[in-house]
Design an enzyme around this catalytic site. Sequence first.
Site, mmCIF file in Angstrom:
data_model
loop_
_atom_site.group_PDB
_atom_site.id
_atom_site.type_symbol
_atom_site.label_atom_id
_atom_site.label_comp_id
_atom_site.label_asym_id
_atom_site.label_seq_id
_atom_site.Cartn_x
_atom_site.Cartn_y
_atom_site.Cartn_z
ATOM 1 N N LYS A 1 -41.260 25.825 17.473
ATOM 2 C CA LYS A 1 -40.859 25.866 18.883
ATOM 3 C C LYS A 1 -42.083 26.074 19.801
ATOM 4 C CE LYS A 1 -36.434 27.561 17.321
ATOM 5 N NZ LYS A 1 -35.189 28.249 17.614
ATOM 6 N N GLU B 1 -31.555 23.390 21.430
ATOM 7 C CA GLU B 1 -32.283 23.844 22.627
ATOM 8 C C GLU B 1 -32.597 22.665 23.541
ATOM 9 O OE1 GLU B 1 -35.300 26.057 20.509
ATOM 10 O OE2 GLU B 1 -33.741 27.457 19.873
ATOM 11 N N SER C 1 -30.923 31.037 11.254
ATOM 12 C CA SER C 1 -31.306 32.337 10.682
ATOM 13 C C SER C 1 -31.486 32.296 9.159
ATOM 14 C CB SER C 1 -30.297 33.422 11.079
ATOM 15 O OG SER C 1 -30.249 33.547 12.494
HETATM 16 C C1 PEP Z 1 -33.890 26.560 14.738
HETATM 17 O O1 PEP Z 1 -34.231 26.781 15.884
HETATM 18 O O2 PEP Z 1 -33.865 25.386 14.332
HETATM 19 C C2 PEP Z 1 -33.499 27.681 13.911
HETATM 20 C C3 PEP Z 1 -32.743 27.421 12.878
HETATM 21 O O3 PEP Z 1 -33.926 28.931 14.292
HETATM 22 P P1 PEP Z 1 -33.723 30.299 13.478
HETATM 23 O O4 PEP Z 1 -34.101 30.032 12.045
HETATM 24 O O5 PEP Z 1 -34.641 31.279 14.147
HETATM 25 O O6 PEP Z 1 -32.285 30.657 13.603
#
Ligand code: PEP
Length: 250
Positions: free
Chosen positions: A11, A97, A213
């Site tokens: 990101k 996002e 996550s």
């Molecule tokens: C993501 O943004 O693609 C994502 C899965 O983030 P996280 O692993 O932090 O939930």
Amino acid sequence: MRKNIVAGNWKMNCDLPMTQTLISELKKGLQTDYNCEIMIAPSHPCLYPAFNSTLDTPIEVVAQNVSEQEKGAFTGEVSIDMLQSVGVKTVIIGHSERRDSYGETDELLAAKTIAAVEKGMRVIFCCGEHLDVRKAGNHVSVVTSQIEKGLFQLSAAQMEQVVIAYEPVWAIGTGETASPEQAQDMHAAIRSFLKDKYGEMTANHTSILYGGSVKPANAVEIFAKPDVDGGLVGGASLDATSFLAIADAF
Ligand code: PEP
């Protein structure tokens, strides 16, 4: 061909020094064999240095986004040709996002996907439902609709260039993970949807990643599910030890 993939979505978190540090930590921790492809997605300005720093490794550097436009007066946008000119062969399209914060519609994502695939790129196409949709029990229809609108203009041959990432929005960056059973159920539904449109071979050849996550503590259980072919990892990919432990989960 269906492949196991662990991809880190960095990101807007790493400037160039941080990108270089994280890559050197990854290189130090890399073992010789993983049962998956390993990808990292740094920010656009860091793609070329990241590409050069990983040339001697199995790590593939991928982009987080791309324009659907070929070239011209599109201030601030980055084209497929530009990505390819710095060694990038794979791009993430349709992350929640981008959909939620930048208003990227199904139609725009379809245009990005076809443009990227036609130029020979591999696409990691993201889909996933919000919490209210899951609570209402409409998650499968919402996700299959995202896939239909975003991908079904592609031919079966073009689908070979597509990886799907199922990312329930309620599990992204929240610490809350879909249970392995919830992930499996959705991945099986996606695969069956692909089979209805493209046939068994495409369905069986398409890698479907889970995102939301993922961390070392839950990766083994999630990746053990038969229709889960890996993970798109946000937060845990910013720590080399955690990310490599996730890749090691296969
Ligand atoms: C993501 O943004 O693609 C994502 C899965 O983030 P996280 O692993 O932090 O939930």
